[in-house]
Design a protein around this motif. Structure first.
Motif, PDB file in Angstrom:
ATOM      1  N   LYS A   1       0.842  -1.196   0.000  1.00 11.47           N
ATOM      2  CA  LYS A   1       0.000   0.000   0.000  1.00 11.47           C
ATOM      3  C   LYS A   1       0.876   1.244   0.000  1.00 11.47           C
ATOM      4  CE  LYS A   1      -3.792  -2.172   2.318  1.00 11.47           C
ATOM      5  NZ  LYS A   1      -5.080  -2.055   1.813  1.00 11.47           N
ATOM      6  N   THR A   2       0.424   2.269  -0.685  1.00 15.48           N
ATOM      7  CA  THR A   2       1.139   3.537  -0.742  1.00 15.48           C
ATOM      8  C   THR A   2       0.738   4.385   0.459  1.00 15.48           C
ATOM      9  OG1 THR A   2       1.086   3.418  -3.146  1.00 15.48           O
ATOM     10  CG2 THR A   2       1.598   5.553  -2.176  1.00 15.48           C
ATOM     11  N   VAL A   3       1.745   4.874   1.195  1.00 15.55           N
ATOM     12  CA  VAL A   3       1.480   5.700   2.373  1.00 15.55           C
ATOM     13  C   VAL A   3       2.373   6.931   2.367  1.00 15.55           C
ATOM     14  CG1 VAL A   3       0.677   3.793   3.828  1.00 15.55           C
ATOM     15  CG2 VAL A   3       3.083   4.379   3.812  1.00 15.55           C
ATOM     16  N   ARG A   4       1.892   7.983   3.031  1.00 17.02           N
ATOM     17  CA  ARG A   4       2.652   9.220   3.174  1.00 17.02           C
ATOM     18  C   ARG A   4       3.074   9.331   4.631  1.00 17.02           C
ATOM     19  NH1 ARG A   4       0.265  15.307   3.068  1.00 17.02           N
ATOM     20  NH2 ARG A   4      -0.607  14.515   4.997  1.00 17.02           N
ATOM     21  N   ILE A   5       4.385   9.467   4.864  1.00 16.78           N
ATOM     22  CA  ILE A   5       4.891   9.640   6.224  1.00 16.78           C
ATOM     23  C   ILE A   5       5.909  10.778   6.231  1.00 16.78           C
ATOM     24  CG2 ILE A   5       4.523   7.210   6.818  1.00 16.78           C
ATOM     25  CD1 ILE A   5       7.564   6.836   6.673  1.00 16.78           C
ATOM     26  N   LEU A   6       6.153  11.322   7.405  1.00 13.29           N
ATOM     27  CA  LEU A   6       7.176  12.350   7.526  1.00 13.29           C
ATOM     28  C   LEU A   6       8.535  11.765   7.150  1.00 13.29           C
ATOM     29  CD1 LEU A   6       6.185  14.134  10.852  1.00 13.29           C
ATOM     30  CD2 LEU A   6       6.300  15.174   8.575  1.00 13.29           C
ATOM     31  N   ALA A   7       9.317  12.548   6.459  1.00 13.28           N
ATOM     32  CA  ALA A   7      10.638  12.094   6.036  1.00 13.28           C
ATOM     33  C   ALA A   7      11.498  11.718   7.241  1.00 13.28           C
ATOM     34  CB  ALA A   7      11.316  13.170   5.197  1.00 13.28           C
ATOM     35  N   ALA A   8      11.374  12.447   8.338  1.00 18.15           N
ATOM     36  CA  ALA A   8      12.147  12.130   9.543  1.00 18.15           C
ATOM     37  C   ALA A   8      11.787  10.740  10.057  1.00 18.15           C
ATOM     38  CB  ALA A   8      11.895  13.176  10.626  1.00 18.15           C
ATOM     39  N   ASP A   9      10.515  10.374   9.997  1.00 19.52           N
ATOM     40  CA  ASP A   9      10.091   9.041  10.426  1.00 19.52           C
ATOM     41  C   ASP A   9      10.643   7.973   9.484  1.00 19.52           C
ATOM     42  OD1 ASP A   9       8.710  10.214  12.504  1.00 19.52           O
ATOM     43  OD2 ASP A   9       6.754  10.107  11.498  1.00 19.52           O
ATOM     44  N   ALA A  10      10.666   8.270   8.201  1.00 24.10           N
ATOM     45  CA  ALA A  10      11.203   7.319   7.222  1.00 24.10           C
ATOM     46  C   ALA A  10      12.686   7.079   7.478  1.00 24.10           C
ATOM     47  CB  ALA A  10      10.983   7.846   5.800  1.00 24.10           C
ATOM     48  N   LEU A  11      13.431   8.126   7.810  1.00 27.57           N
ATOM     49  CA  LEU A  11      14.856   7.967   8.111  1.00 27.57           C
ATOM     50  C   LEU A  11      15.058   7.118   9.358  1.00 27.57           C
ATOM     51  CD1 LEU A  11      16.249  11.549   7.419  1.00 27.57           C
ATOM     52  CD2 LEU A  11      16.711   9.462   6.121  1.00 27.57           C
ATOM     53  N   ARG A  12      14.244   7.377  10.396  1.00 31.30           N
ATOM     54  CA  ARG A  12      14.344   6.595  11.627  1.00 31.30           C
ATOM     55  C   ARG A  12      14.074   5.118  11.353  1.00 31.30           C
ATOM     56  NH1 ARG A  12      10.679   9.660  14.005  1.00 31.30           N
ATOM     57  NH2 ARG A  12      11.645  11.675  14.116  1.00 31.30           N
ATOM     58  N   GLU A  13      13.028   4.850  10.568  1.00 31.33           N
ATOM     59  CA  GLU A  13      12.689   3.464  10.240  1.00 31.33           C
ATOM     60  C   GLU A  13      13.803   2.798   9.442  1.00 31.33           C
ATOM     61  OE1 GLU A  13       8.838   3.068   8.439  1.00 31.33           O
ATOM     62  OE2 GLU A  13       7.895   4.273   9.998  1.00 31.33           O
ATOM     63  N   ALA A  14      14.377   3.523   8.501  1.00 28.45           N
ATOM     64  CA  ALA A  14      15.468   2.968   7.690  1.00 28.45           C
ATOM     65  C   ALA A  14      16.685   2.672   8.557  1.00 28.45           C
ATOM     66  CB  ALA A  14      15.832   3.936   6.572  1.00 28.45           C
ATOM     67  N   ASP A  15      17.002   3.569   9.467  1.00 28.70           N
ATOM     68  CA  ASP A  15      18.143   3.351  10.363  1.00 28.70           C
ATOM     69  C   ASP A  15      17.901   2.146  11.263  1.00 28.70           C
ATOM     70  OD1 ASP A  15      19.490   5.476   9.268  1.00 28.70           O
ATOM     71  OD2 ASP A  15      18.983   6.871  10.877  1.00 28.70           O
ATOM     72  N   ASN A  16      16.678   2.029  11.807  1.00 29.05           N
ATOM     73  CA  ASN A  16      16.352   0.887  12.664  1.00 29.05           C
ATOM     74  C   ASN A  16      16.434  -0.421  11.877  1.00 29.05           C
ATOM     75  OD1 ASN A  16      15.942   2.512  14.885  1.00 29.05           O
ATOM     76  ND2 ASN A  16      13.742   2.626  14.619  1.00 29.05           N
ATOM     77  N   ALA A  17      15.950  -0.424  10.662  1.00 31.52           N
ATOM     78  CA  ALA A  17      15.989  -1.631   9.827  1.00 31.52           C
ATOM     79  C   ALA A  17      17.426  -2.011   9.507  1.00 31.52           C
ATOM     80  CB  ALA A  17      15.190  -1.410   8.545  1.00 31.52           C
ATOM     81  N   GLN A  18      18.261  -1.009   9.266  1.00 28.98           N
ATOM     82  CA  GLN A  18      19.667  -1.276   8.942  1.00 28.98           C
ATOM     83  C   GLN A  18      20.381  -1.869  10.152  1.00 28.98           C
ATOM     84  OE1 GLN A  18      21.913   2.163   7.776  1.00 28.98           O
ATOM     85  NE2 GLN A  18      23.450   0.934   6.734  1.00 28.98           N
ATOM     86  N   HIS A  19      20.097  -1.340  11.341  1.00 30.35           N
ATOM     87  CA  HIS A  19      20.747  -1.847  12.555  1.00 30.35           C
ATOM     88  C   HIS A  19      20.238  -3.241  12.895  1.00 30.35           C
ATOM     89  CE1 HIS A  19      22.982   1.727  13.179  1.00 30.35           C
ATOM     90  NE2 HIS A  19      21.944   2.492  13.441  1.00 30.35           N
ATOM     91  N   SER A  20      18.994  -3.520  12.614  1.00 28.20           N
ATOM     92  CA  SER A  20      18.427  -4.843  12.894  1.00 28.20           C
ATOM     93  C   SER A  20      18.998  -5.905  11.962  1.00 28.20           C
ATOM     94  CB  SER A  20      16.907  -4.809  12.719  1.00 28.20           C
ATOM     95  OG  SER A  20      16.333  -3.949  13.661  1.00 28.20           O
ATOM     96  N   ALA A  21      19.352  -5.496  10.745  1.00 27.35           N
ATOM     97  CA  ALA A  21      19.871  -6.433   9.758  1.00 27.35           C
ATOM     98  C   ALA A  21      21.299  -6.870  10.069  1.00 27.35           C
ATOM     99  CB  ALA A  21      19.810  -5.819   8.364  1.00 27.35           C
ATOM    100  N   ARG A  22      21.983  -6.156  10.906  1.00 22.39           N
ATOM    101  CA  ARG A  22      23.394  -6.471  11.205  1.00 22.39           C
ATOM    102  C   ARG A  22      23.526  -7.589  12.175  1.00 22.39           C
ATOM    103  NH1 ARG A  22      26.129  -0.509  11.507  1.00 22.39           N
ATOM    104  NH2 ARG A  22      25.678   0.014   9.393  1.00 22.39           N
TER     105      ARG A  22
END
Length: 64
Positions: free
Chosen positions: A43-64
């Motif tokens: 699904k297409t969603v609109r979120i604040l860019a700051a939230d998207a960065l936080r989610e990306a950082d969390n996903a990157q740290h979880s993948a390690r």
């Protein structure tokens, strides 16, 4: 289990460049308080860019 097909060094370089470019643009939007459009579970969603960065950082740290 990793089912991904190996990619060439040139393709890997291009993919990394694309990731850096997108990250840079999302960081700009974050500083301006803007939104980004992303896909979540098909699904297409609109979120604040700051939230998207936080989610990306969390996903990157979880993948390690």
């Amino acid at each position: 289990m990793n089912n991904q097909t190996p990619i060439s060094e040139t393709a890997r370089w291009g993919l990394n460049a694309l990731h850096r470019a997108v990250r840079k643009e999302v960081e700009k939007k974050s500083k301006l308080g803007q939104y980004v459009i992303i896909s979540r579970q098909g699904k297409t969603v609109r979120i604040l860019a700051a939230d998207a960065l936080r989610e990306a950082d969390n996903a990157q740290h979880s993948a390690r």
